[in-house]
Every structure is written in C-alpha cells, then in structure tokens.
Design an enzyme around this catalytic site. Structure first.
Site, mmCIF file in Angstrom:
data_model
loop_
_atom_site.group_PDB
_atom_site.id
_atom_site.type_symbol
_atom_site.label_atom_id
_atom_site.label_comp_id
_atom_site.label_asym_id
_atom_site.label_seq_id
_atom_site.Cartn_x
_atom_site.Cartn_y
_atom_site.Cartn_z
ATOM 1 N N GLY A 110 8.728 -19.070 -47.701
ATOM 2 C CA GLY A 110 9.378 -20.344 -47.364
ATOM 3 C C GLY A 110 8.838 -21.493 -48.206
ATOM 4 N N GLU A 113 10.748 -21.342 -51.319
ATOM 5 C CA GLU A 113 12.118 -21.757 -50.996
ATOM 6 C C GLU A 113 12.198 -23.279 -50.808
ATOM 7 O OE1 GLU A 113 12.309 -18.821 -47.833
ATOM 8 O OE2 GLU A 113 14.008 -17.877 -48.826
#
Ligand code: HXC
Length: 259
Positions: A110, A113
C-alpha cells in the site's frame, strides 16, 4: 481535524503544505486510521486557497511499509468488504492539487500504491519500492496491478507483483516509476524545490492540467483529447491567462493570483 498518526503543516513553505506519516515504530504501516487521516488532510488542504502543492512524506527509514498486516491478519473477505477501505483511496485520488511524494526507505505494498497515487515522486538513494503482498498470500489491492504496469511496463510489473522483490531507487528511476533520486539528506528539500516550481504557476492552470494528464490513464485517446481541449479553452476565462501572456509580451515575470 486532529490527526494522531500523521503531522499536517498547511504552511510548510509559501503555498506548500506537508503531510508527514508518523508511525515510525511500525514503519508507517497504513492502518485504517492513517488512511482516514490522510484523506481528511488532503480534503482540507484541497479547500485551502493558500495551498497550491502538497508533499507527502514519511521518514528516512520508511515512507510506508504497506497496509497494516496486523490489522488485516484476522479478517475475512466480508469483513474487508464491509470495511470498504478503498472508498478512502478513491477520495485521495480525487485531490485536485498536485501531490509530490518525497520517499526515503521502504515504499511497499500500500505504501508503493500510495506513491503511485501521487503525481510526482522524489526519492532518496536509499528508497526501495515493492509490491510484496504475494509473500503474505494476497495481491495488491489499491492499484498495484494497474498503476504499476502503466508506469513501468507489463514485464517489470509482473516480476515485482509475482516475486514480491523490491527495486532500488535507481531502478525505479530507470523504469519511469519516479522523477528523481537524490542523496538522502536532501530528498525533502528537492521535493520542496519541485513544489516551488509548480507553486509559481497559475493554480487554476495547474489543477486543470493535472486533471487532463490523469485522463490519459482513464479515457480512450479521442475522448481524452476532447477533454483536454475543453480545459484548454476554459483557461482563457482566467485573469491568470491574461497576466501570463501580458507578462511574456512585456518581458517581466508573471504574478498569478488563481483568478
Ligand atoms: C504492520 C509492520 C508492517 C506492516 C513493518 N511492520 N511493516 N506492521 N504492517 N506492513 C512492523 C514490524 O512488524 C515491526 O514491528 C516493525 O514494523 C519494524 O519492522 P521489522 O520487520 O522489524 O523491520 P525490518 O527487519 O527492517 O524489515 C522491514 C520490512 C519488513 C522489509 C519492511 O517489515 C516487511 O517485510 N514488512 C511488510 C511489508 C509488506 O508485506 N507490505 C505489504 C502489506 S499488504 P514489531 O512490533 O514486530 O517490532 C498491503 C496491501 C495493500 O500493503 C492493500 C491496499 C490497501
């Protein structure tokens, strides 16, 4: 807002706001609270007329080592569905002002991301990027299988997603994932320098240009070109366009007001 796990400074430098992830012991793992605080901070900064560019950073050791594995470990599919964490990510993606990620250390899962949700990336030479979800029996869920191939190409994205291996800052630069690699001492200063170059421009032109560039990833070319054209025409309704063009003709620096 009263964030606990991030530090928000709306006037870090003139027209530049800073969001710093602040869970150093957990390598800035992105639990639901952190993501909610980032979403709320971005919304507040997007509405603040004094802010023109936003920088998101972590610390020297970690930008963010991914979503919080300890928070997810015991969850089932329906728990994850109900939590609906991606509505937070969708909100973050709607931020109108440009966001620069200033990355040092780990940007994983994440965290990687989140970097790819930002518009530009300045990295320290110690930065490492990766999508290691495969090593814990899952896969990327916040854009890793979509934004990564668009940034670095299919074969490199496939290798990163399927092996979980990290890439260095130099490799990330070579592959087109990031804008710059600089010595660790200056990664934040360099992000601020880039932010200042943007903050000097017309904020309306910057926002419409950002919106148009993002359409390159969302729309077929013909539609995206027509979207671009409308934003282009719209800028001729601004005082900043008159100021910018008159300043050029009069051989002086433009002073943009965001009108
Ligand atoms: C929760 C984490 C964490 C994470 C690190 N920590 N990453 N906690 N979630 N993602 C915690 C560790 O448990 C440890 O806490 C402390 O941070 C320091 O980490 P260490 O492992 O001791 O450090 P080190 O040996 O230097 O290794 C660093 C590392 C490793 C290589 C980054 O921590 C690591 O592999 N982390 C997980 C990376 C990952 O798989 N990310 C993807 C997550 S899934 P304690 O209390 O033990 O000291 C994901 C899905 C996204 O992101 C889906 C969309 C949102």
């Amino acid at each position: 807002m009263n964030p606990e796990l991030i530090i928000v400074n709306p006037s870090y430098e003139e027209h530049i706001a800073l969001i710093q992830l602040n869970r150093p012991k957990e390598l800035n793992a992105l639990n639901l609270q952190v993501m909610g605080e980032i979403r709320d901070a971005l919304k507040m900064l997007d509405e603040d007329d004094n802010v023109r560019v936003i920088i998101i950073t972590g610390n020297e050791r970690a930008f963010a080592a991914g979503a919080d594995i300890k928070q997810m470990a015991g969850k089932g599919a329906i728990d994850m569905l109900k939590i609906d964490q991606f509505s937070t990510w969708d909100q973050i993606r709607k931020t109108k002002k440009p966001i620069i990620a200033a990355v040092s250390g780990f940007a994983l899962g994440g965290g990687c991301e989140l970097v790819m949700t930002c518009d530009m990336v300045v990295a320290s030479e110690t930065a490492q990027f990766g999508q290691p979800e495969i090593k814990i029996g899952i896969m990327p869920g916040a854009g890793g299988t979509q934004r990564l191939p668009r940034a670095v190409g299919k074969t490199r994205a496939m290798e990163m997603v399927l092996t979980g291996n990290f890439i260095s800052a130099e490799e990330a630069l070579k592959y087109g994932l990031i804008n710059k690699v600089v010595p660790t001492e200056v990664y934040l200063t360099e992000a601020v320098r880039m932010a200042k170059d943007i903050a000097r421009q017309s904020p309306i032109a910057v926002q419409l240009a950002k919106e148009s560039v993002l359409k390159a990833y969302e729309m077929p070319l013909q539609e995206a070109l027509s979207f671009e054209r409308k934003n282009f025409y719209m800028l001729f309704a601004t005082e900043d366009q008159k100021e910018g063009m008159n300043a050029f003709v009069e051989k002086r620096n433009a002073s943009f007001k965001g009108q």
